[in-house]
Design an enzyme around this catalytic site. Structure first.
Site, PDB file in Angstrom:
ATOM      1  N   ARG A  71      -8.338   9.477  14.170  1.00  0.00           N
ATOM      2  CA  ARG A  71      -7.558  10.040  13.081  1.00  0.00           C
ATOM      3  C   ARG A  71      -8.376  11.104  12.367  1.00  0.00           C
ATOM      4  O   ARG A  71      -9.564  10.928  12.142  1.00  0.00           O
ATOM      5  CB  ARG A  71      -7.166   8.942  12.096  1.00  0.00           C
ATOM      6  CG  ARG A  71      -6.413   9.455  10.899  1.00  0.00           C
ATOM      7  CD  ARG A  71      -5.931   8.325  10.011  1.00  0.00           C
ATOM      8  NE  ARG A  71      -7.021   7.611   9.351  1.00  0.00           N
ATOM      9  CZ  ARG A  71      -7.719   8.076   8.326  1.00  0.00           C
ATOM     10  NH1 ARG A  71      -7.472   9.277   7.832  1.00  0.00           N
ATOM     11  NH2 ARG A  71      -8.681   7.352   7.780  1.00  0.00           N
ATOM     12  N   ARG A 119     -14.392  12.867  12.803  1.00  0.00           N
ATOM     13  CA  ARG A 119     -15.220  11.706  12.478  1.00  0.00           C
ATOM     14  C   ARG A 119     -15.889  11.087  13.691  1.00  0.00           C
ATOM     15  O   ARG A 119     -17.065  10.716  13.626  1.00  0.00           O
ATOM     16  CB  ARG A 119     -14.350  10.665  11.780  1.00  0.00           C
ATOM     17  CG  ARG A 119     -13.908  11.164  10.436  1.00  0.00           C
ATOM     18  CD  ARG A 119     -12.911  10.247   9.794  1.00  0.00           C
ATOM     19  NE  ARG A 119     -12.616  10.772   8.448  1.00  0.00           N
ATOM     20  CZ  ARG A 119     -11.740  10.228   7.638  1.00  0.00           C
ATOM     21  NH1 ARG A 119     -11.057   9.170   7.999  1.00  0.00           N
ATOM     22  NH2 ARG A 119     -11.537  10.739   6.442  1.00  0.00           N
ATOM     23  N   GLY A 171       0.855  -1.182   0.000  1.00  0.00           N
ATOM     24  CA  GLY A 171       0.000   0.000   0.000  1.00  0.00           C
ATOM     25  C   GLY A 171       0.886   1.224   0.000  1.00  0.00           C
ATOM     26  O   GLY A 171       2.059   1.152  -0.367  1.00  0.00           O
ATOM     27  N   LEU A 172       0.333   2.357   0.418  1.00  0.00           N
ATOM     28  CA  LEU A 172       1.140   3.575   0.408  1.00  0.00           C
ATOM     29  C   LEU A 172       2.393   3.415   1.252  1.00  0.00           C
ATOM     30  O   LEU A 172       3.492   3.769   0.827  1.00  0.00           O
ATOM     31  CB  LEU A 172       0.317   4.748   0.929  1.00  0.00           C
ATOM     32  CG  LEU A 172      -0.720   5.302  -0.044  1.00  0.00           C
ATOM     33  CD1 LEU A 172      -1.466   6.453   0.607  1.00  0.00           C
ATOM     34  CD2 LEU A 172      -0.061   5.761  -1.321  1.00  0.00           C
ATOM     35  N   ALA A 173       2.231   2.885   2.461  1.00  0.00           N
ATOM     36  CA  ALA A 173       3.382   2.787   3.360  1.00  0.00           C
ATOM     37  C   ALA A 173       4.408   1.784   2.835  1.00  0.00           C
ATOM     38  O   ALA A 173       5.609   2.054   2.843  1.00  0.00           O
ATOM     39  CB  ALA A 173       2.921   2.397   4.763  1.00  0.00           C
ATOM     40  N   SER A 223     -16.830   9.827   0.721  1.00  0.00           N
ATOM     41  CA  SER A 223     -15.713  10.621   1.237  1.00  0.00           C
ATOM     42  C   SER A 223     -16.124  11.739   2.178  1.00  0.00           C
ATOM     43  O   SER A 223     -17.145  12.396   2.004  1.00  0.00           O
ATOM     44  CB  SER A 223     -14.969  11.244   0.062  1.00  0.00           C
ATOM     45  OG  SER A 223     -14.087  12.224   0.537  1.00  0.00           O
TER      46      SER A 223
END
Lengths: 251, 666, 239
Positions: free
Chosen positions: B463, B337, B42-44, B284
């Site tokens: 987050r 959130r 993934g991104l990481a 989103s």
């Protein structure tokens, strides 16, 4: 809804494969196409049979993992939609649906509806990138990009690498995929540095992988879940010709 | 065990810079002799593997997908934060740091979060240079928008596909290293165990998912970038294959799991429609820039909508309760959130829910469509536009801004959200908890690193939107490539690790025995049915609202389910073939163990903070009540062994710069 | 391999050859049609014209004027290249599908006829067979000098017109010709705009015009050709 499914079953790459017929009695219209497969697989497991192997992951139409041809159309009848986002309200009670894997010599079947699309990775590895190491770049806003260019690049970059273009093309050509990546990068100023080399290397790799030749049938655009335009193919043709003939670059 | 976060001394803003120039380095010729395993693309993972390859390390990179471009980072829609202050709206590194640590309800390390904010700008530079087609303004410069929990516009985006574009950027960088031979890529390989030699992480056991064979891989260090464990709830916005197995297997080998109960429930997901449902789809957070969240004021209106007698648009303005705007006027629809999710749940619990299940509220774009329509009409020189013109123009602007999101909503629900308000409900989205790591992103096992969602470090108890992409890329591009040197500098004279060592053989045979165990139960129930039941327990008792009584009950239920799993599971097929059911069985078994630990952690934390809401600890207005005296610590859990209690290790959170205050978005 | 052969054997190079030769043949068809329309001078009732005179003089000119002869060798070469390259591509493309094809086919296309586009190989093969027949019946007879001479104002030329007139007095040949023109129309329907796409010409402002011109061309030209045998057949019934 009652649905009859004819699904391609193939134990592994060596198996010859055949269609099997399954009848489902309680399909609801809000189910996604893949959730119908989940229900069928649960039934098969209850009967201690081997469930159908099919690829899927995000189920949001973005990862590009699903790879099935539904009634002769990659990702099924709804335009601009991956198989995972297809819902059963697109079908009628009593329908028979034929499900096959993507068919291309460059995408060998591994099991049932699962195919090997690593050819796409190798094409990207041949030049589908900008050679910039981590930490090298200057400030992001030091390079203005006209909005129209950024948007054209974006719409090519929307490609999810699912391979539906190859599956749809009567020639199993990968031109839409390759041209989308070449367009995405070659349009941007930061991608121009390697534009000549990129066009030649990626086309070379595409040809090596055994994909067919584009004859502008445009089935790729018609079936692309991200509706990527064949304008990109025209652009790749230009880029390739100007690079292979009009520049000193040779790969 | 004393947990040392290894946070460098000095002023907060200088810690990273100073540390970076004093940490041990590995010389280029030595990097060529060192192997690193990166699990996950993934991104990481992709960014780490690419950057490590660029530095000269020999990288072996693993994904269970068919290609390193598929990981679920790709599904992130809204954007990525960076403290660039391109808007001239008062943003700064400190403000991004402050928003993030406050958004995380003061349960994250100051130093880590500050470093994240510091490198955020470089991420945007890096991505633009890679060719990520971010949204731009007519002047050709980058556009930004707002996200929850902030009062500046610092979120960079690429329509509704930011995650995809960033991941493709990282995938391209990774592909380049593969083509240069610096990264050896293993697709369709799933890590099933960690191999430790002399107390250090030295390799993994992976199963080739096509042939089913178990394979051994060795390296001087192992990096896990295997994402979060939201699928423990079965229904979540995670992809179907997201799982905790790689991380959990390292926990079984001694790594610590930190704050596992901190899970993020995202407020705007498409509500559940039936029992067959396999996953939930996110809408989103960026939509809350323009969408106004409301529920009917009158219960009878809500009832009528639930029964299909009325529609959302039939409810007159005065009978709508825009509850986020009412409760939190300062941040309005853009509260964080956890706050938005709880507010929606409270409305539904009070009988104002609108879907047939009663579990949904509206998100309405009519006002935004009108506002944009008027503005666009005036820009086009249309004076006194009629209503249809305004609507048409406004809908066009919405299409440009949110592109695929409305189309996706329509595909799933069959409704056009530009014409009738969207129905939304909270769903599990992200897990802040994860493997405990120090400032170097190293776990308590030497040589084992964890990056991205897989670790616990930067988001505290909640987050903020558009911060996951930031953290994944920060870790992979700008943190790990430096900090891994602190360990590898000590390994330059270690020869290549042989996979013939007895530790590898032992780990492989343990893994084989474990997998054969699943196949040999030969009971009646499918893996999926167990997973579904586990998910229901977790959502019911360890979801948006938790209490001691429910958690205690849930723990017993999970244990019983585990016992049933061991005695009545049915997995078709064999080990040595393509067998997705076997893959799932191994994952669900680990989810059960993790689920129990989450419950234990939630029980231990007698406070409410961020995504962890204990009903016993709330204010009279129903807001979370934190206990900084008792719980300002990271709860890092050590696996205690089968049937034994996990062991708690505490890392106290020390706030030198910010003063933890009660979080207010009013 | 030299850069040129690498280019010409790449998938895009091969397509470029198809495109350029195709575009040349498209141009040729226009010239050929204009010339052939002289077969229909009987419709004009011009008192100076003897039956077939204009056409026979034109045929004589086309086969003896050196620049035209040079171009005609180019034409033969282009036809062969277009056909051979087309067959090779067709074969490769069939192989690229792999050993097993689809059980259900539902081909869609954007801005072209999917059926025509996917069957260019078949259509081209039919056209090639027609060409062989066509060349045998007329071109070869002219070349090997089996045609009877005819004299106009003291100039003796081969009487190709009578052979054509005889041939198209036969309804079987007329039918073969009409079917072939139908196939040519389909081939052009896709081929015309496809040639431009291959050259990289896909432009928001110009492509719509190319599409329209292509469609008009692929109807008008084969229709024009088809008119000739039909009129000649009708003429033969009158005679």
């Amino acid at each position: 809804m009652k649905i009859t499914l004819k699904v391609w079953r193939q134990k592994d790459a060596k198996d010859k494969g055949r269609f099997e017929t399954y009848k489902l009695d309680n399909v609801t219209e809000h189910m996604s196409f893949l959730e119908m497969f989940d229900v069928l697989n649960e039934e098969l497991i209850q009967k201690k049979e081997t469930p159908i192997a099919f690829e899927h992951d995000c189920r949001e139409g973005i990862c590009g993992t699903c790879s099935m041809v539904i009634n002769g159309r990659p990702h099924g009848p709804l335009q601009g939609t991956t198989a995972c986002q297809l819902h059963m309200r697109m079908f009628n009670d009593g329908d028979t649906i034929v499900v096959e894997p993507f068919r291309a010599r460059a995408f060998p079947v591994l099991c049932d509806l699962v195919v090997d699309r690593s050819a796409f990775d190798r094409i990207i590895q041949s030049g589908g990138f900008i050679s910039v190491n981590t930490g090298q770049p200057q400030d992001a806003n030091s390079l203005p990009v006209p909005k129209e260019v950024a948007e054209a690049s974006f719409s090519a970059a929307a490609c999810i690498g699912c391979g539906a273009c190859v599956a749809a093309c009567p020639n199993a050509s990968a031109m839409l995929f390759v041209s989308a990546k070449v367009s995405h990068l070659n349009l941007l100023p930061q991608g121009k540095v390697e534009a000549k080399r990129r066009a030649q290397s990626m086309v070379k790799q595409m040809d090596l992988e055994g994909f067919g030749n584009c004859s502008n049938v445009t089935a790729c655009e018609a079936e692309c879940p991200k509706e990527i335009s064949i304008k990109n193919i025209a652009r790749l043709n230009r880029e390739y010709m100007s690079s292979a003939v009009g520049s000193e670059t040779e790969v | 065990m004393k947990l040392d976060g290894k946070i460098p001394a000095g002023a907060l803003a200088e810690k990273w810079t100073k540390y970076r120039s004093s940490m041990p380095l590995v010389a280029p010729h030595n990097k060529l002799r060192l192997d690193v395993i990166v699990v996950g693309t993934g991104l990481a993972g992709a960014s780490a593997a690419a950057s490590l390859g660029e530095l000269g390390y020999n990288v072996k990179c693993f994904t269970f997908h068919d290609s390193p471009r598929r990981a679920h980072s790709i599904a992130a829609q809204g954007g990525i934060n960076a403290a660039k202050n391109y808007r001239n709206d008062g943003d700064s590194v400190h403000r991004l740091f402050y928003d993030t640590i406050k958004g995380g309800d003061y349960r994250a390390r100051e130093a880590n979060v500050h470093r994240l904010a510091e490198v955020s700008g470089s991420i945007i530079d890096q991505c633009v240079a890679q060719g990520v087609p971010f949204a731009r303004e007519y002047g050709g410069l980058l556009d930004t928008r707002s996200f929850g929990g902030t009062q500046v516009q610092r979120t960079f985006y690429a329509k509704g596909q930011t995650g995809q574009q960033l991941l493709i950027g990282a995938y391209q960088a990774l592909s380049r290293q593969i083509s240069l031979g610096k990264v050896q890529m293993y697709n369709r390989h799933e890590m099933l165990d960690l191999v430790m030699v002399d107390g250090k992480a030295r390799g993994i056991i992976a199963r080739n998912l096509v042939t089913g064979k178990l394979e051994r891989f060795s390296a001087h260090a192992v990096v896990l970038a295997t994402g979060g464990y939201g699928n423990v709830f079965y229904l979540s916005t995670n992809a179907m294959t997201c799982n905790v197995t790689a991380a959990w297997r390292t926990v079984r080998r001694g790594a610590l799991m930190a704050n596992p109960c901190f899970t993020q429930i995202h407020p705007t997901c498409i509500p559940v429609s039936g029992d067959y449902q396999s996953k939930l789809t996110l809408m989103s957070e960026s939509l809350r820039n323009d969408g106004r969240v409301w529920a009917p004021k009158k219960k009878e209106d809500a009832q009528a909508i639930r029964e299909g007698r009325k529609k959302g648009k039939d409810i007159p303005e005065e009978d709508r309760d825009y509850f986020l705007e009412r409760k939190y006027p300062a941040f309005g629809n853009l509260v964080p959130r956890d706050v938005a999710s709880r507010a929606s749940k409270a409305m539904c619990d009070a009988g104002h829910g609108v879907a047939p299940t009663g579990l949904a509220v509206f998100m309405d774009f009519a006002a935004a469509i009108e506002r944009y329509g008027r503005s666009r009409a005036s820009a086009q020189g249309i004076h006194n536009p009629d209503k249809d013109t305004i609507t048409a123009l406004g809908e066009k602007v919405i299409d440009e801004k949110y592109d695929n999101l409305f189309a996706m909503y329509e595909k799933i629900t069959g409704e056009n959200a530009k014409k009738t308000p969207m129905k939304i409900y909270p769903a599990v989205h992200y897990t802040m908890g994860g493997l405990w790591v120090d400032y170097n992103l190293q776990t308590n096992i030497p040589g084992l690193f964890a990056t991205g969602e897989c670790n616990f470090s930067d988001h505290g108890a909640n987050r903020l939107g558009a911060s996951a992409l930031m953290q994944g890329l920060a870790d992979g591009y700008f943190v790990l490539p430096y900090t891994i040197g602190t360990f590898l500098a000590g390994e330059i004279s270690t020869p290549r690790i042989s996979t013939d060592l007895p530790e590898f053989a032992a780990a492989e045979s343990e893994t084989r025995a474990r997998l054969l165990g699943f196949l040999s139960v030969n009971g009646k129930q499918s893996v999926e049915s167990f997973h579904r039941r586990l998910g229901r327990i977790m959502w019911e008792y360890c979801g948006m609202a938790r209490n001691a009584e429910g958690l205690t009950k849930a723990r017993k239920m999970v244990q019983d389910l585990q016992a049933e799993f061991q005695s009545d599971l049915f997995v078709p097929g064999t080990l040595d073939e393509f067998n997705p059911e076997l893959e799932k069985a191994a994952r669900v078994a680990d989810f059960m163990e993790l689920g129990e630990l989450m419950i234990v952690d939630a029980l231990n934390r007698n406070e409410s903070c961020g995504g962890h809401f204990r009903t016993e600890y709330q204010t009279e207005e129903g807001e979370a009540m934190r206990d900084d005296e008792g719980y300002a610590y990271v709860a890092a859990w050590e696996y205690g062994g089968m049937g034994k209690e996990p062991v708690l290790h505490r890392e106290d959170l020390i706030f030198e710069t910010v003063k933890p205050t009660s979080r207010s978005y009013k | 391999m030299s850069w040129a052969s690498k280019f010409l054997t790449s998938s895009i190079g091969k397509k470029l050859i198809m495109s350029l030769t195709g575009l040349f043949l498209i141009l040729f068809l226009v010239v050929h049609l204009i010339g052939n329309l002289q077969l229909l001078t009987f419709l004009t009732d011009d008192p100076a014209d003897k039956p077939g005179m204009a056409f026979n003089l034109y045929a004589e000119f086309m086969t003896t004027f050196t620049p035209i002869k040079v171009v005609s060798y180019g034409l033969y070469a282009f036809i062969l290249i277009h056909a051979v390259q087309g067959w090779m591509l067709w074969r490769q493309n069939v192989q690229a599908r792999g050993p097993i094809g689809y059980a259900v086919k539902d081909l869609r296309a954007v801005n072209t006829n999917a059926r025509a586009a996917a069957r260019m190989g078949w259509l081209g093969t039919i056209i090639f067979v027609f060409l062989v027949l066509h060349l045998y019946q007329f071109w070869l007879q002219m070349k090997i000098g089996t045609l009877a001479p005819v004299t106009y104002d003291g100039k003796t030329v081969a009487d190709l017109y009578s052979v054509v007139a005889q041939t198209y007095a036969n309804p079987v040949f007329v039918a073969v010709y009409l079917i072939s023109m139908f196939v040519v129309a389909f081939h052009l329907w896709h081929g015309f705009q496809s040639a431009f796409q291959t050259l990289g010409l896909n432009h928001k402002k110009y492509t719509p015009a190319i599409q329209v011109i292509g469609k008009i061309y692929s109807i008008v030209i084969p229709l024009g050709f088809a008119l000739i045998p039909v009129m000649m057949y009708l003429q033969s019934l009158n005679a």
